[in-house]
Design a protein around this motif. Sequence first.
Motif, PDB file in Angstrom:
ATOM      1  N   LYS A  49       0.834  -1.211   0.000  1.00 47.97           N
ATOM      2  CA  LYS A  49       0.000   0.000   0.000  1.00 47.97           C
ATOM      3  C   LYS A  49       0.863   1.253   0.000  1.00 47.97           C
ATOM      4  N   GLN A 116      -3.453  -7.860   1.485  1.00 45.42           N
ATOM      5  CA  GLN A 116      -2.770  -6.565   1.384  1.00 45.42           C
ATOM      6  C   GLN A 116      -3.021  -5.736   2.649  1.00 45.42           C
ATOM      7  N   GLU A 117      -4.247  -5.735   3.120  1.00 43.83           N
ATOM      8  CA  GLU A 117      -4.598  -4.998   4.336  1.00 43.83           C
ATOM      9  C   GLU A 117      -3.833  -5.556   5.544  1.00 43.83           C
TER      10      GLU A 117
END
Length: 159
Positions: A49, A116-117
């Motif tokens: 991110k 991803q989080e």
Amino acid sequence: MSGGIARGRLSEERKAWRKNHPHGFVAKPETGDDGALNLMIWRCTIPGKVGTDWEGGSYPVTIYFSEEYPTRAPKCMFPKGFFHPNVYDTGDVCLSIIGSDWRPAISVKQILEGIQELLDDPNLASAAQHQAYNLFYKDRASYNRRIKKQAEKYPAPPI
């Protein structure tokens, strides 16, 4: 018969992914030496991110689907030794949506976005790797340096 259901669902997932997927993510079935697609194994990359210590990396994940998919969650793996509190030393990802919270309606896109989080927001209540957990908890600056070094190991492809 259930294998037909799994492959049918994965074929639909592939079509949906090709039409609409998050920027920077890659997810595609493995291609055999004979050129045939294996819908049961997907090679994926997840971008770090923007604005996090994971930024600049493109992290490889392999998703293994069983014949019981979508009733049974797939197995998701980073390379062996991947540094993260919720990734076992074997590379297995510890994430609720592919574990205790699995539902057949969860898509490949949701799995990859969830991973991803998890990269920047680990679940410390469910630590899988003690070295990463301890460093995150006790020495955040050293943990962040280690993450940035890992991002260099898996550089994002040039745009």
